[in-house]
Write a protein that holds these residues in place. Structure first.
Motif, PDB file in Angstrom:
ATOM      1  N   HIS A  20       0.616  55.260  76.343  1.00  0.00           N
ATOM      2  CA  HIS A  20       1.014  54.058  75.622  1.00  0.00           C
ATOM      3  C   HIS A  20      -0.091  53.006  75.783  1.00  0.00           C
ATOM      4  CE1 HIS A  20       4.176  51.209  74.153  1.00  0.00           C
ATOM      5  NE2 HIS A  20       3.281  50.372  74.649  1.00  0.00           N
ATOM      6  N   ILE A  21      -0.592  52.510  74.676  1.00  0.00           N
ATOM      7  CA  ILE A  21      -1.677  51.510  74.720  1.00  0.00           C
ATOM      8  C   ILE A  21      -1.188  50.241  74.027  1.00  0.00           C
ATOM      9  CG2 ILE A  21      -4.049  51.011  73.939  1.00  0.00           C
ATOM     10  CD1 ILE A  21      -4.005  54.376  73.904  1.00  0.00           C
ATOM     11  N   HIS A  22      -1.296  49.094  74.700  1.00  0.00           N
ATOM     12  CA  HIS A  22      -0.903  47.817  74.097  1.00  0.00           C
ATOM     13  C   HIS A  22      -2.084  47.329  73.268  1.00  0.00           C
ATOM     14  CE1 HIS A  22       2.177  48.229  77.055  1.00  0.00           C
ATOM     15  NE2 HIS A  22       1.347  48.005  78.061  1.00  0.00           N
TER      16      HIS A  22
ATOM     17  N   CYS B 186       1.703  48.391  69.508  1.00  0.00           N
ATOM     18  CA  CYS B 186       1.435  49.422  70.502  1.00  0.00           C
ATOM     19  C   CYS B 186       0.964  50.688  69.784  1.00  0.00           C
ATOM     20  CB  CYS B 186       2.710  49.800  71.244  1.00  0.00           C
ATOM     21  SG  CYS B 186       3.506  48.385  71.998  1.00  0.00           S
TER      22      CYS B 186
END
Ligand code: NI
Length: 136
Positions: free
Chosen positions: A90-92, A98
């Protein structure tokens, strides 16, 4: 490593000329390497067409995490398919968005089912499915 086989290929000169330009663009070492890559790509693509083929794939999703019900649904679907999900990240991307990257390994038809289930979640901005080979 498998035994190397040398074989002759006859093609028209114009086709070979275009192919050599492609080899330069793609920075292949020589024609043999380029032909081997094309052969493997074709065989992998054929395998990906088979419903029961075992493949490796990456599904990526972009969504707004402020939509709580959407985040819960993304999580719920992934738990339903946990047998084929080998990793997820998961990448913000920014304050709202996201990127989720889900690596899968399993039957082609089940990976497609997962991809469709995620893509159908209301509010998802974008999904993509990239199929590759397990290397075998
Ligand atoms: Ni996030």
């Amino acid at each position: 490593m498998a035994k190397l086989i040398r074989f002759g290929v006859s093609v028209d000169a114009e086709l070979l000329d275009s192919f050599d330009k492609l080899i330069l663009e793609h920075k292949y070492s020589n024609r043999s390497q380029a032909i081997a890559v094309l052969m493997r790509n074709k065989l992998i693509a054929r395998n990906q067409q088979r419903k029961n083929a075992n493949i490796v794939a990456i599904i990526s999703l972009v969504y707004n995490h402020h939509r709580r019900e959407l985040v819960n649904k993304v999580m719920e679907v992934q738990h339903d398919f946990q047998k084929i999900i080998i990793s997820s990240q998961h990448i913000h991307l920014d304050h709202a968005y996201c990127l989720e990257i889900i690596a899968c390994k399993g039957k082609n038809s089940i990976i497609l089912e997962l991809s469709h289930a995620l893509g159908a979640i209301k509010g998802i901005k974008h999904t993509s499915l990239s199929m590759t080979s397990s290397g075998k």
